[in-house]
Every structure is written in structure tokens, then in C-alpha cells.
Design an enzyme around this catalytic site. Structure first.
Site, PDB file in Angstrom:
ATOM      1  N   THR A  69     -28.051   8.509  25.391  1.00 35.22           N
ATOM      2  CA  THR A  69     -29.365   8.055  25.853  1.00 35.22           C
ATOM      3  C   THR A  69     -29.736   8.687  27.192  1.00 35.22           C
ATOM      4  O   THR A  69     -28.865   8.937  28.034  1.00 35.22           O
ATOM      5  CB  THR A  69     -29.342   6.511  25.994  1.00 35.22           C
ATOM      6  OG1 THR A  69     -28.878   5.956  24.754  1.00 35.22           O
ATOM      7  CG2 THR A  69     -30.709   5.951  26.311  1.00 35.22           C
ATOM      8  N   SER A 127     -34.532   5.901  21.333  1.00 32.29           N
ATOM      9  CA  SER A 127     -34.485   5.917  19.865  1.00 32.29           C
ATOM     10  C   SER A 127     -34.683   7.320  19.302  1.00 32.29           C
ATOM     11  O   SER A 127     -34.102   7.675  18.276  1.00 32.29           O
ATOM     12  CB  SER A 127     -35.574   4.990  19.303  1.00 32.29           C
ATOM     13  OG  SER A 127     -35.412   3.691  19.828  1.00 32.29           O
ATOM     14  N   GLU A 155     -26.966   0.709  19.531  1.00 28.09           N
ATOM     15  CA  GLU A 155     -26.561   1.261  18.217  1.00 28.09           C
ATOM     16  C   GLU A 155     -27.737   1.274  17.242  1.00 28.09           C
ATOM     17  O   GLU A 155     -27.576   0.967  16.062  1.00 28.09           O
ATOM     18  CB  GLU A 155     -25.378   0.483  17.621  1.00 28.09           C
ATOM     19  CG  GLU A 155     -24.066   0.650  18.340  1.00 28.09           C
ATOM     20  CD  GLU A 155     -23.581   2.089  18.386  1.00 28.09           C
ATOM     21  OE1 GLU A 155     -24.045   2.902  17.571  1.00 28.09           O
ATOM     22  OE2 GLU A 155     -22.760   2.388  19.278  1.00 28.09           O
TER      23      GLU A 155
HETATM   24  C1  LIG Z   1     -26.002  -2.871  27.425  1.00 27.06           C
HETATM   25  C2  LIG Z   1     -26.343  -1.539  26.828  1.00 27.06           C
HETATM   26  C3  LIG Z   1     -25.338  -0.617  26.622  1.00 27.06           C
HETATM   27  C4  LIG Z   1     -25.643   0.650  26.109  1.00 27.06           C
HETATM   28  N1  LIG Z   1     -24.623   1.564  25.971  1.00 27.06           N
HETATM   29  C5  LIG Z   1     -24.942   2.833  25.622  1.00 27.06           C
HETATM   30  C6  LIG Z   1     -23.929   3.857  25.629  1.00 27.06           C
HETATM   31  O1  LIG Z   1     -22.757   3.596  25.905  1.00 27.06           O
HETATM   32  N2  LIG Z   1     -24.317   5.125  25.373  1.00 27.06           N
HETATM   33  C7  LIG Z   1     -25.605   5.483  25.075  1.00 27.06           C
HETATM   34  O2  LIG Z   1     -25.880   6.646  24.843  1.00 27.06           O
HETATM   35  N3  LIG Z   1     -26.576   4.516  25.048  1.00 27.06           N
HETATM   36  C8  LIG Z   1     -26.275   3.219  25.307  1.00 27.06           C
HETATM   37  N4  LIG Z   1     -27.253   2.254  25.321  1.00 27.06           N
HETATM   38  C9  LIG Z   1     -28.637   2.662  25.078  1.00 27.06           C
HETATM   39  C10 LIG Z   1     -29.187   2.186  23.755  1.00 27.06           C
HETATM   40  O3  LIG Z   1     -28.582   2.886  22.708  1.00 27.06           O
HETATM   41  C11 LIG Z   1     -30.719   2.364  23.821  1.00 27.06           C
HETATM   42  O4  LIG Z   1     -31.198   1.360  24.711  1.00 27.06           O
HETATM   43  C12 LIG Z   1     -31.369   2.231  22.468  1.00 27.06           C
HETATM   44  O5  LIG Z   1     -31.059   3.359  21.673  1.00 27.06           O
HETATM   45  C13 LIG Z   1     -32.902   2.135  22.561  1.00 27.06           C
HETATM   46  O6  LIG Z   1     -33.433   3.149  23.353  1.00 27.06           O
HETATM   47  P1  LIG Z   1     -34.420   2.774  24.558  1.00 27.06           P
HETATM   48  O7  LIG Z   1     -33.794   1.695  25.346  1.00 27.06           O
HETATM   49  O8  LIG Z   1     -34.778   4.021  25.247  1.00 27.06           O
HETATM   50  O9  LIG Z   1     -35.691   2.158  23.854  1.00 27.06           O
HETATM   51  P2  LIG Z   1     -36.929   2.962  23.207  1.00 27.06           P
HETATM   52  O10 LIG Z   1     -36.422   3.952  22.225  1.00 27.06           O
HETATM   53  O11 LIG Z   1     -37.820   3.416  24.287  1.00 27.06           O
HETATM   54  O12 LIG Z   1     -37.640   1.774  22.408  1.00 27.06           O
HETATM   55  C14 LIG Z   1     -38.451   0.780  23.041  1.00 27.06           C
HETATM   56  C15 LIG Z   1     -38.982  -0.140  21.945  1.00 27.06           C
HETATM   57  O13 LIG Z   1     -39.786   0.623  21.015  1.00 27.06           O
HETATM   58  C16 LIG Z   1     -39.251   0.492  19.704  1.00 27.06           C
HETATM   59  N5  LIG Z   1     -39.393   1.775  18.991  1.00 27.06           N
HETATM   60  C17 LIG Z   1     -39.034   3.027  19.408  1.00 27.06           C
HETATM   61  N6  LIG Z   1     -39.290   3.927  18.459  1.00 27.06           N
HETATM   62  C18 LIG Z   1     -39.816   3.255  17.404  1.00 27.06           C
HETATM   63  C19 LIG Z   1     -40.275   3.631  16.093  1.00 27.06           C
HETATM   64  N7  LIG Z   1     -40.216   4.898  15.673  1.00 27.06           N
HETATM   65  N8  LIG Z   1     -40.747   2.667  15.283  1.00 27.06           N
HETATM   66  C20 LIG Z   1     -40.793   1.391  15.701  1.00 27.06           C
HETATM   67  N9  LIG Z   1     -40.364   0.943  16.914  1.00 27.06           N
HETATM   68  C21 LIG Z   1     -39.880   1.881  17.747  1.00 27.06           C
HETATM   69  C22 LIG Z   1     -37.779   0.124  19.896  1.00 27.06           C
HETATM   70  O14 LIG Z   1     -37.253  -0.522  18.764  1.00 27.06           O
HETATM   71  C23 LIG Z   1     -37.867  -0.784  21.120  1.00 27.06           C
HETATM   72  O15 LIG Z   1     -38.246  -2.067  20.726  1.00 27.06           O
HETATM   73  C24 LIG Z   1     -26.973   0.974  25.781  1.00 27.06           C
HETATM   74  C25 LIG Z   1     -27.989   0.021  25.962  1.00 27.06           C
HETATM   75  C26 LIG Z   1     -27.688  -1.210  26.488  1.00 27.06           C
HETATM   76  C27 LIG Z   1     -28.802  -2.198  26.719  1.00 27.06           C
END
Ligand SMILES: Cc1cc2nc3c(=O)[nH]c(=O)nc-3n(C[C@H](O)[C@H](O)[C@H](O)COP(=O)(O)OP(=O)(O)OC[C@H]3O[C@@H](n4cnc5c(N)ncnc54)[C@H](O)[C@@H]3O)c2cc1C
Length: 389
Positions: free
Chosen positions: A124, A130, A371
Site C-alpha cells: 500500500t 485498493s 486484505e
Molecule cells: C491496521 C492496518 C494494517 C495494514 N497492514 C498492511 C500491510 O501490512 N501491508 C500493506 O501493504 N497494507 C496494509 N494495510 C493497508 C490495507 O491493505 C489498505 O488500507 C486497503 O487495501 C484499502 O486501501 P486504502 O486504505 O487506500 O483505501 P482505498 O482503496 O482508498 O478505499 C477507500 C474506500 O473506497 C472503497 N473503494 C475503493 N475502490 C473501490 C471500487 N473499485 N469499488 C468500490 N469501492 C471502492 C474502499 O472499499 C474503501 O471503502 C493495512 C491497513 C490497516 C488499516
């Protein structure tokens, strides 16, 4: 799904470890915002938890996915952070097992299995969650071709401080279209510790509402170097596909983490409902509370069975992204419902730090986010259903 005797035995042995080593310390450490003590991680390594599913020839235990789900469930029942330590070694290990060169398998897998090499996943970025294919962090090959220099940012890299290896998804070719074809995975070695390696590699912990036993980091790469032989599979441009191939395991494991967390909340609520006296009798005698408990147990069992089924499918070697996605999304949402209801059973005490109900609830909230968010999981499931394959 009915489990084999070997599976019951695995559950018993992990539960014994958790009751002895984790349950007595989880609340205290969580309340103090302290990380899992390193000796506990050492004991987990000794018990083989980091090498469960990897072949014995590389130092693993060669167990099935159902066993991995069981171990995860039981560790998470003690403390989600403990059940989540092994996620990192599972992700890096499966990436190496499925896509690494033979030299990489021999160099990394035995140390990952033994716990000598702890790992973290850096996928990330601040602007890329995502939409994994949009990763920006650049890995630029040096003129002599022997190293990569990394430039850019990662975020939410959980366990980055304690890791010896960061599994980094990076852009090796900025021009290729579609954009996912320009991505590669690098096994980036570092010394463990909170200091990182400034100025080439810097890190800062992100304050969170739960998941306190591990810290998640924002990382800055400013020329940090990695040998070219640490390019996963030895060929550039395969990173996106390599990562996709490990999603089934990671989603099954996350579903199991959710089941374990919900089970802990349910057990706490069940006990409390029998002890708490109101209107002259235990609150468990009020139908509305009894039915809450029955709903919680049913919800957990449904998620557990989906998780075991997806695990068993994985063990047949057949594609199981649909089953893994369903297990992950259902278990994630179940855990949020169940832990919230458990907190409700505790009444005002549920809101107090003196009882663990709030810990389960804070921890469970993350399952719908990492995930693959629930929204993304439903998209993946819908796509498969509509394709009809
Ligand atoms: C405690 C914690 C630990 C983590 N650990 C790791 C780790 O070890 N390594 C790592 O790489 N990442 C890690 N993550 C990151 C995590 O994988 C991401 O937060 C997650 O993939 C979502 O990405 P984002 O937060 O950028 O949200 P975004 O992708 O910006 O999404 C924001 C919102 O929009 C929605 N959305 C986005 N795209 C779409 C779509 N196409 N259709 C419908 N809805 C959509 C999402 O579902 C969400 O509700 C961690 C996150 C947390 C909170």
C-alpha cells in the site's frame, strides 16, 4: 466440514499455548499500547507457526491449509495481533514458494520458517490502496545492473520495524501499459529496529484504534538499495500476477483471524451473561440476551465453516478465489457484528478498558479494511458469478 483427529490435536496444542502465554498478557499489553514481546514471537517460531504450510525440504512443516486456518484462529482467539504476526511470513513465504527462483527458495524459505527472518508486506502507498496496479514507488536498476535503488513511499506496512525483509511491490518500468505490467516484487533486506536507515529508509508508526500488538508504518525510500538477485523470480514485470496468486491464502488466513477474534468475544459474553445479575437473576435468563448469544454462535460457526471449506478447496489445488473471497468478506462482517453484540452484553463495562470486550471490537473493525476491503471482495465475487466460470 468435519475435521480430522490431527486437526483437533493441532487446535488443542495451539489453544494450550495461547491460554498459557497469550491470554494472561493480551489485555495488559493492549491497554499499554505495547507490542508483542519478542520472546513470544520466538516461541511461535519454535512451534513452527511461521512454516506451517511450506514444504519440509525448505524447513516448513508441510501441513495443509485447514491446519493453517486452525492455528490462525486459535492464536487470534488469544490476541488478534498474535494471529497476525504469521500473516507476514505466510505472504512472503507463499510469494517465494510460488514465484521465487530455486536460489531464492533456498536462501529465504528456511530462515522464514525458523523465524530467523521476519518479514513485512509493503504494497500500500499513500495514494494507492485498493487499486494495486497503480503502485508508484520506483525501483531503478543501477548502471552496473547489480542493484535496485528504491524511491517513493509506502504506508500501512505492519511489522516493518521488526522485519528483516520488506516484501516491496515496486514499479520497475514506468512506461509499460497496462500499468500493472510494469510492477515487480523485491525482497528488500534491512536490519530490524525502530530507527530504520535514514536518510535512505525512514519510517514512522501510524497511531491506530486497535491492533495494538503490532505497529503499522509509513515508510520513505530515498535511494535505499536492494541487490538485483532479490527480484522475485528474477524477471521484471511479474509482480502484479505474483501477488494475485497469493491472495487465496491471505484471504483464508484473514477469515480465520476474524473467526478467532469473534470466538473470543463470544466466550467472554457467554461467561459474563451467566455471572451478571440484574432483576435478581443472571442476564443470560432474559430471552433477548440468550438469543443474542445464539445468534453470535450461529454467525461464528457459519464463518468458520466457510473458512474451512475454502481451506479444503485450496488443498485440492483447484482455484478457490470465490470461496476465499466469500469466507473473508463474511467473516470480516460477522466479526464486526459479533464483537459489537458481545460489548452490548457487557453493558457499561463493555465500554471500559477494564474488560476485554472493547479490545475485540476495536480489533475486529479492521477486517473489513485490510486484505481487500469488503467493497472490493464483493466486486471480486460478483465478477466471478457474472462470468459464470
Ligand atoms: C491496521 C492496518 C494494517 C495494514 N497492514 C498492511 C500491510 O501490512 N501491508 C500493506 O501493504 N497494507 C496494509 N494495510 C493497508 C490495507 O491493505 C489498505 O488500507 C486497503 O487495501 C484499502 O486501501 P486504502 O486504505 O487506500 O483505501 P482505498 O482503496 O482508498 O478505499 C477507500 C474506500 O473506497 C472503497 N473503494 C475503493 N475502490 C473501490 C471500487 N473499485 N469499488 C468500490 N469501492 C471502492 C474502499 O472499499 C474503501 O471503502 C493495512 C491497513 C490497516 C488499516
Amino acid at each position: 466440514m468435519l475435521l480430522h483427529e490431527q486437526h483437533h490435536e493441532i487446535r488443542r496444542s495451539v489453544r494450550d499455548f495461547v491460554e498459557r502465554e497469550i491470554v494472561p498478557i493480551a489485555d495488559q499489553l493492549d491497554n499499554a499500547e505495547k507490542e508483542i514481546p519478542l520472546p513470544i514471537i520466538g516461541k511461535m517460531a519454535e512451534l513452527g507457526y511461521f512454516g506451517l504450510i511450506f514444504p519440509e525440504q525448505y524447513g516448513g512443516m508441510g501441513l495443509d491449509t485447514v491446519s493453517m486456518a486452525l492455528v490462525t484462529e486459535e492464536l487470534s482467539r488469544g490476541w488478534l495481533s498474535v494471529g497476525s504476526v504469521m500473516t507476514r511470513m505466510l505472504i512472503t513465504g507463499t510469494l517465494i514458494q510460488s514465484s521465487g527462483t530455486e536460489e531464492q527458495k533456498q536462501r529465504f524459505l528456511p530462515k522464514i520458517c525458523s523465524g530467523e527472518m521476519l518479514t513485512a508486506a509493503a504494497f500500500t502507498e499513500p495514494d494507492v490502496g485498493s487499486d494495486t496496479a497503480a503502485v508508484k514507488l520506483r525501483a531503478i536498476r543501477t548502471g552496473d545492473g547489480r542493484r535496485y535503488q528504491l524511491r517513493g513511499e509506502k504506508t500501512w506496512c505492519t511489522f516493518a520495524n521488526r522485519a528483516h525483509v520488506l516484501t516491496v511491490l515496486a514499479r520497475t518500468n514506468p512506461d509499460l501499459q497496462p500499468k500493472h505490467k510494469g510492477l515487480s516484487i523485491l525482497l528488500v533486506e534491512k536490519e530490524p529496529g525502530d530507527g530504520f536507515h535514514p536518510p535512505a529508509l525512514t519510517g514512522g508508526a501510524i497511531p491506530t484504534i486497535g491492533y495494538k500488538g503490532m505497529k503499522s508504518y509509513s515508510l520513505g525510500f530515498d535511494g535505499y538499495e536492494c541487490p538485483a538477485e532479490n527480484l522475485l523470480g528474477g524477471v521484471e514485470g511479474r509482480g502484479f500476477y505474483q501477488l494475485m496468486a497469493t491472495y487465496e491464502y491471505a484471504r483464508i488466513q484473514t477469515a480465520a483471524r476474524a473467526v478467532g477474534t469473534a470466538q473470543a468475544a463470544f466466550e467472554a459474553a457467554l461467561r459474563y451473561a451467566q455471572e451478571r445479575i440484574q432483576f435478581g437473576r443472571p442476564i443470560a435468563e432474559f430471552q433477548v440476551i440468550r438469543h443474542k448469544l445464539a445468534h453470535m454462535a450461529t454467525d461464528i460457526e457459519a464463518a468458520r465453516q466457510l473458512t474451512y471449506y475454502a481451506s479444503a478447496m485450496k488443498d485440492t489445488g483447484k482455484r478457490c478465489d470465490l470461496e476465499a473471497g466469500m469466507a473473508k468478506v463474511f467473516a470480516a462482517e460477522m466479526a464486526e457484528r459479533v464483537t459489537s453484540e458481545a460489548l452490548q452484553v457487557f453493558g457499561g463495562y463493555g465500554y471500559s478498558r477494564e474488560y476485554p470486550a472493547q479490545r475485540f471490537w476495536r480489533d475486529a473493525r479492521v477486517f473489513r479494511i485490510f486484505e481487500g476491503t469488503s467493497e472490493i471482495q464483493y466486486e471480486v465475487i460478483a465478477k466471478r458469478l457474472l462470468q459464470g466460470d
